[in-house]
Scaffold this motif. Structure first.
Motif, PDB file in Angstrom:
ATOM      1  N   ALA A 133       0.811  -1.215   0.000  1.00  0.00           N
ATOM      2  CA  ALA A 133       0.000   0.000   0.000  1.00  0.00           C
ATOM      3  C   ALA A 133       0.847   1.268   0.000  1.00  0.00           C
ATOM      4  CB  ALA A 133      -0.921   0.002   1.215  1.00  0.00           C
ATOM      5  N   THR A 188      -5.487   3.441   3.939  1.00  0.00           N
ATOM      6  CA  THR A 188      -6.205   2.517   3.066  1.00  0.00           C
ATOM      7  C   THR A 188      -6.747   1.380   3.920  1.00  0.00           C
ATOM      8  OG1 THR A 188      -4.263   1.155   2.617  1.00  0.00           O
ATOM      9  CG2 THR A 188      -4.650   3.024   1.136  1.00  0.00           C
ATOM     10  N   ASP A 189      -7.542   0.511   3.278  1.00  0.00           N
ATOM     11  CA  ASP A 189      -8.113  -0.633   3.997  1.00  0.00           C
ATOM     12  C   ASP A 189      -7.409  -1.934   3.605  1.00  0.00           C
ATOM     13  OD1 ASP A 189      -9.969   0.798   5.452  1.00  0.00           O
ATOM     14  OD2 ASP A 189     -11.477   0.715   3.882  1.00  0.00           O
ATOM     15  N   GLN A 226      -6.035   2.249   8.361  1.00  0.00           N
ATOM     16  CA  GLN A 226      -6.316   3.649   8.026  1.00  0.00           C
ATOM     17  C   GLN A 226      -5.315   4.580   8.697  1.00  0.00           C
ATOM     18  OE1 GLN A 226      -8.422   5.258   6.050  1.00  0.00           O
ATOM     19  NE2 GLN A 226      -9.509   3.487   5.246  1.00  0.00           N
TER      20      GLN A 226
END
Length: 212
Positions: A28, A76-77, A71
């Protein structure tokens, strides 16, 4: 007294939780300091679980806490996949030939299903702290294993790499086995656990010797 069942912690003991989180963070946020963010992630989850146990926050399952942490550190997830330690799968299979195997995890039901599917873990029964609406080391979580096994707590052997988890299990009447992992919480000089093992093969060997 003869051991009636083995009760395994999962996160850290059977799967490498930091490695799974680290890989998800790197995917991510490739340019971030992944190790620092792993510490922040795990710190958030630990803090919130402690608040829930102490009654400062209503119960929320682990996947909710993980989403909060994701988060917080990556915005982000991301959902981590936690890999098993090299000895986990074979070690569980070997032990399952001699004992009923119960998984007892702070992971919520959804997270536990995902962990088991990815890591290929073998259970006779897997229990989530979600069923007690709290987290280890709350005694109510260990009681899940006692009730499910139908055995007195002193016939259950809690296996974990976290000394705090084993202290909680011992307070609930279970016997205890510490398994060394790079990410665990090592015993202190004052801890008195029934077994100390280098890995699951070592634990299996010690148990086999005790049965002779």
């Amino acid at each position: 007294m003869e051991i009636g069942a083995l009760v395994f912690d999962i996160l850290g003991t059977l799967v490498d939780e930091p490695a799974g989180i680290r890989a998800a963070i790197r995917q991510a946020a490739p340019d971030a300091d992944a190790d620092e963010l792993v510490d922040r992630w795990l710190g958030h989850v630990e803090t919130e679980q402690r608040r829930i146990v102490e009654g400062e926050r209503p119960y929320a399952p682990s996947d909710v806490l993980d989403r909060e942490a994701a988060q917080l550190v990556t915005n982000t997830d991301v959902v981590p996949k936690r890999p098993p330690w090299p000895d986990t799968v074979e070690g569980l299979m070997r032990l399952a030939e001699q004992y009923p195997i119960i998984g007892l995890s702070n992971a919520g039901r959804t997270s536990l299903l995902r962990i088991n599917a990815h890591a290929g873990l073998r259970w006779h029964l897997a229990l989530s702290a979600e069923d007690a609406q709290t987290y280890k080391p709350d005694p109510a979580v260990y009681e899940l294993a006692v009730e499910a096994s139908g055995a007195p707590p002193e016939r259950l052997l809690m296996v974990a790499t976290h000394a705090w988890d084993l202290r909680g299990a011992r307070s609930a009447g279970l016997r205890t086995a510490y398994v060394a992992r790079p990410v665990g919480d090592p015993p202190s000089a004052a801890d008195r656990f029934d077994f100390h093992a280098e890995d699951l093969a070592d634990l299996a060997a010690q148990l086999a010797e005790r049965r002779m």
